[in-house]
Structures are given as structure tokens and as C-alpha cells.
Design a protein around this motif. Structure first.
Motif, mmCIF file in Angstrom:
data_model
loop_
_atom_site.group_PDB
_atom_site.id
_atom_site.type_symbol
_atom_site.label_atom_id
_atom_site.label_comp_id
_atom_site.label_asym_id
_atom_site.label_seq_id
_atom_site.Cartn_x
_atom_site.Cartn_y
_atom_site.Cartn_z
ATOM 1 N N LEU A 122 0.813 -1.214 0.000
ATOM 2 C CA LEU A 122 0.000 0.000 0.000
ATOM 3 C C LEU A 122 0.852 1.272 0.000
ATOM 4 O O LEU A 122 0.348 2.359 -0.294
ATOM 5 N N ALA A 123 2.165 1.159 0.299
ATOM 6 C CA ALA A 123 3.037 2.322 0.341
ATOM 7 C C ALA A 123 3.807 2.532 -0.962
ATOM 8 O O ALA A 123 4.866 3.160 -0.985
ATOM 9 N N ILE A 124 3.272 2.050 -2.062
ATOM 10 C CA ILE A 124 3.962 2.129 -3.357
ATOM 11 C C ILE A 124 3.838 3.500 -4.009
ATOM 12 O O ILE A 124 4.372 3.750 -5.086
ATOM 13 N N GLY A 125 3.180 4.434 -3.358
ATOM 14 C CA GLY A 125 2.944 5.763 -3.917
ATOM 15 C C GLY A 125 4.147 6.465 -4.529
ATOM 16 O O GLY A 125 4.040 7.034 -5.625
ATOM 17 N N PRO A 126 5.325 6.462 -3.875
ATOM 18 C CA PRO A 126 6.482 7.156 -4.468
ATOM 19 C C PRO A 126 6.865 6.612 -5.843
ATOM 20 O O PRO A 126 7.319 7.370 -6.710
ATOM 21 N N VAL A 127 6.667 5.320 -6.056
ATOM 22 C CA VAL A 127 6.993 4.717 -7.353
ATOM 23 C C VAL A 127 5.935 5.065 -8.398
ATOM 24 O O VAL A 127 6.268 5.472 -9.525
ATOM 25 N N THR A 128 4.670 4.919 -8.056
ATOM 26 C CA THR A 128 3.610 5.220 -9.032
ATOM 27 C C THR A 128 3.608 6.698 -9.416
ATOM 28 O O THR A 128 3.288 7.053 -10.546
ATOM 29 N N GLN A 129 3.989 7.559 -8.489
ATOM 30 C CA GLN A 129 4.055 8.990 -8.790
ATOM 31 C C GLN A 129 5.201 9.307 -9.748
ATOM 32 O O GLN A 129 5.097 10.221 -10.572
ATOM 33 N N LEU A 130 6.284 8.548 -9.656
ATOM 34 C CA LEU A 130 7.401 8.743 -10.583
ATOM 35 C C LEU A 130 6.994 8.418 -12.016
ATOM 36 O O LEU A 130 7.251 9.197 -12.943
ATOM 37 N N ILE A 133 1.869 6.512 -14.869
ATOM 38 C CA ILE A 133 1.267 5.902 -16.058
ATOM 39 C C ILE A 133 -0.253 6.036 -16.010
ATOM 40 O O ILE A 133 -0.880 5.792 -14.985
ATOM 41 N N GLY A 134 -0.820 6.425 -17.145
ATOM 42 C CA GLY A 134 -2.246 6.674 -17.216
ATOM 43 C C GLY A 134 -2.572 8.152 -17.228
ATOM 44 O O GLY A 134 -3.719 8.547 -17.413
ATOM 45 N N PHE A 135 -1.529 8.984 -17.061
ATOM 46 C CA PHE A 135 -1.700 10.438 -17.062
ATOM 47 C C PHE A 135 -0.866 11.054 -18.177
ATOM 48 O O PHE A 135 0.048 10.420 -18.724
ATOM 49 N N SER A 136 -1.157 12.302 -18.511
ATOM 50 C CA SER A 136 -0.497 12.950 -19.649
ATOM 51 C C SER A 136 1.001 13.149 -19.427
ATOM 52 O O SER A 136 1.767 13.262 -20.388
ATOM 53 N N ASP A 137 1.430 13.189 -18.167
ATOM 54 C CA ASP A 137 2.848 13.404 -17.885
ATOM 55 C C ASP A 137 3.591 12.104 -17.576
ATOM 56 O O ASP A 137 4.672 12.116 -16.965
ATOM 57 N N ALA A 138 3.039 10.963 -18.012
ATOM 58 C CA ALA A 138 3.687 9.669 -17.780
ATOM 59 C C ALA A 138 5.063 9.643 -18.430
ATOM 60 O O ALA A 138 5.267 10.177 -19.521
ATOM 61 N N ARG A 139 6.033 9.018 -17.738
ATOM 62 C CA ARG A 139 7.389 8.928 -18.261
ATOM 63 C C ARG A 139 8.116 7.768 -17.600
ATOM 64 O O ARG A 139 7.699 7.262 -16.559
ATOM 65 N N LYS A 140 9.205 7.351 -18.229
ATOM 66 C CA LYS A 140 10.062 6.341 -17.617
ATOM 67 C C LYS A 140 11.123 7.069 -16.796
ATOM 68 O O LYS A 140 11.961 7.783 -17.346
ATOM 69 N N PRO A 141 11.124 6.913 -15.484
ATOM 70 C CA PRO A 141 12.091 7.625 -14.650
ATOM 71 C C PRO A 141 13.489 7.028 -14.763
ATOM 72 O O PRO A 141 13.662 5.874 -15.172
#
Length: 355
Positions: A122-130, A133-141
Motif C-alpha cells: 500500500l506504500a507504493i505511492g512514491p513509485v507510481t508517482q514517478l 502511467i495513465g496520465f499525460s505526464d507519464a514517463r520512464k524515470p
């Protein structure tokens, strides 16, 4: 008769009709109709369809959507007024008191993180925010960015206080992301609302999370027929069907939300241990179980484990079945579905057996 006995008799006489009123207040399901009351709205980034088949219960649709909107507002990250966002902002600072529903969801999410040994975190937020994916600013960090946040993905650092109903993230920069199970939790809450309104025959579709209540009105005491999503096609395209009654079918696929970089397809389904999307031969997993929130969590956990280990994991779960679809268009079903799953002809998919 003594005065106290007369008074007691009067109290009992008064209590009996009150008790009867309480029993009568319990809603009874109305007769089932062939053509449902329906409503469709775009919420939580997906198309939500609610259908009610009980006569005179159209108002249940409004109640169902009201509950969805309420929970989405409380749970969604980066949304003004979101309780989960408030918890994230206070990471490493102080505990945050949340509503009963949000606390129940977070508590479940932590318990499932433990149960899956971190396959779901449930604490995966820092990774999903990087990745976003699914948003216009999606990128490969960059790898350095991933390495920097991975130590923050640690469900053991989510501290819950049942008495105070608070949530505390131990380290600054930690973030909860409940997107992996939120829709399932909300679908189960809509079921509760419908039951309270006297609905026992309905379809709740939260874009990948389908809950069928009761039996199909088209055939007495016969289950619904639910399609299994083609992970490579648009929503509503099925590769097979399963009979279902009072259960949920939850599907996750790598093509639902994805990012293509240098010809490589990256799914939105993130591996908490690597900081990258899951990499295996699975294209989609459909979970059939009694609670939609369980289906969400199980679909994520099985993606992490891959086909062979994922199937072994599912076979150990109580009241859960699964359909695994691989990238080479092979379909594998758990033991409880071998007699009921039907593959649709001419879809290009083939049933296969694990060796």
C-alpha cells in the motif's frame, strides 16, 4: 396486581410494537424486472455503470453513485479534500485521523500487504508517482530516481492506531497509493448500499471490477453470464465467459493503462520490489471471488508471481478462482473453473494446461 408489575406490563406492551416496527423497517427486496434501471457516469478515471433489476428501486442508483463519489473524494491521491492525500502530506510528521471507511480500507490494504509478503504494498505511492502511467505526464524515470524512492516503499512503516483511528507514515516522502484496491472496496460498499435499499438483483461495473448481485432475471434461478476481458482489446471485449451469482469478477491487464518507451510496453501494474512494472508473460488476470476488494488485491499479487507461482498461490486461497491470460494468447484457469469457463470461439485465444 402491584403497581410495579402493572408498570412493567405496560413497558413490555409498549416495547413489543416498537420491536415489530424495527423488524418491519428492514427493507425487503422488490420483484425483479427484465429491463433494469441504469445510469452511467465517468468517475475515478473510468466508466461506471450501475444497473438495478428490482421494481421500484430506481432511487438506489442515486444512493450508489453518491457513495462512490463520497469514497472517491476521500481516497483519491492528489485530490483536494482527500484523506489519503492528507496522510501522505503528514508523512514523517504526525498521525492523521481518517474516517471509518478510509481507515477500514487502509487497514485491509496493510493486512493484504503482509499476507502477500509485499507483492502488494500500500506504500507504493512514491513509485507510481514517478511513472504516473495513465496520465499525460507519464514517463520512464531514471534508475537513480527509482533507487531513491524504493526505500520508502515499505508497508511495515505504515502505523495504524485502531483506538484513535489514525494513520501515520514513519518516513518523510512516503505515500500511500490505494489505487490497486480502491475500486474493489468501493464496489463492495455499493453492494451494501443496494442491500440497504432493498436491492438484491443488480450489476455493479466499476471499469474492470464487476459485481453481480442475485441471479439473472432472464432465467429463473440461473446465474449471470459474465465476460472475461480481452487484455489486448477495448473494454467490453471478451475472450470467454463464466457463470456468476453474488460474486465479483475483477480483471487487471497490462494494456489497460500503459506507457511505450523505445518500443517497450510498460504496464501501470508496479512491482514494489523493483520499482518497475511487472515483467513476465502475463497479459491479464481475472479473479472470481466473493469480495471485490479481495479480487483487486489478488490480481495484483498474482501478477507479481507470474503464471506458475500465481496459479499455485490462487489454488491455496479460499473462495477464489482465477483466469490467467498470457501474452502469447493462451488461457489457463484454476481448478474450480475448469467445468464452467467457456472460451469464445474465433478470438485467437487457446485453452492451455500448466505442466
Amino acid at each position: 396486581m402491584k403497581k410495579w408489575l402493572i408498570a412493567l406490563t405496560a413497558l413490555i406492551a409498549l416495547a413489543l410494537p416498537l420491536a415489530a416496527c424495527k423488524q418491519q423497517a428492514k427493507p425487503k427486496a422488490a420483484p425483479v424486472i427484465q429491463t433494469p434501471y441504469k445510469d452511467t457516469q465517468f468517475l475515478m478515471g473510468t466508466v461506471v455503470n450501475l444497473s438495478v433489476y428490482n421494481k421500484g428501486k430506481e432511487s438506489a442508483l442515486d444512493d450508489g453513485f453518491a457513495r462512490i463519489k463520497q469514497l472517491a473524494k476521500e481516497i483519491t491521491v492528489n485530490q483536494k479534500g482527500s484523506e489519503v492525500d492528507a496522510v501522505n502530506k503528514q508523512a514523517g510528521i504526525k498521525p492523521v485521523k481518517v474516517t471509518k471507511s478510509v481507515y477500514a480500507l487502509i487497514k485491509y490494504a496493510k493486512a493484504y500487504s503482509e499476507r502477500s509478503n509485499g507483492s502488494f504494498d500500500l506504500a507504493i505511492g512514491p513509485v507510481t508517482q514517478l511513472w504516473h502511467i495513465g496520465f499525460s505526464d507519464a514517463r520512464k524515470p531514471a534508475q537513480s530516481e527509482i533507487d531513491a524512492v524504493l526505500p520508502l516503499v515499505h508497508y511495515q512503516d505504515v502505523v495504524l492506531n485502531d483506538k484513535q483511528q489514525t494513520v501515520y507514515l514513519k518516513k518523510k516522502g512516503m505515500q500511500l497509493d490505494l489505487g490497486g484496491i480502491a475500486k474493489g472496496f468501493i464496489a463492495d460498499e455499493v453492494v451494501k448500499v443496494f442491500k440497504k435499499d432493498g436491492v438484491n438483483t443488480a450489476i455493479i461495473d466499476l471499469g474492470g471490477n464487476i459485481f453481480v448481485m442475485g441471479h439473472s432475471p432472464k432465467a429463473k434461478n440461473r446465474p449471470w453470464t459474465v465476460g472475461i476481458q480481452d487484455p489486448k482489446a477495448s473494454r467490453g471485449t471478451s475472450i470467454g465467459t463464466v457463470p456468476a451469482a453474488n460474486i465479483t469478477v475483477v480483471t487487471s491487464g497490462i494494456y489497460e493503462r500503459h506507457l511505450v518507451v523505445d518500443g517497450h510496453n510498460y504496464s501501470h501494474l508496479m512491482n514494489p520490489k523493483t520499482g518497475y512494472p511487472f515483467e513476465n508473460n502475463l497479459a491479464g488476470v481475472s479473479i472470481i471471488t466473493k469480495k471485490s476488494v479481495d479480487g483487486d488485491a489478488l490480481s495484483t499479487a498474482t501478477f507479481d508471481k507470474g503464471l506458475k507461482d500465481g496459479m499455485a498461490f490462487i489454488e491455496k486461497q479460499k473462495d477464489a478462482e482465477a483466469i490467467f491470460i498470457t501474452k502469447d494468447k493462451k488461457v489457463y484457469v484454476s481448478s474450480g473453473l475448469k467445468k464452467t469457463f467457456e472460451l469464445i470461439p474465433d478470438t485467437g485465444y487457446k485453452l492451455a494446461t500448466l505442466k
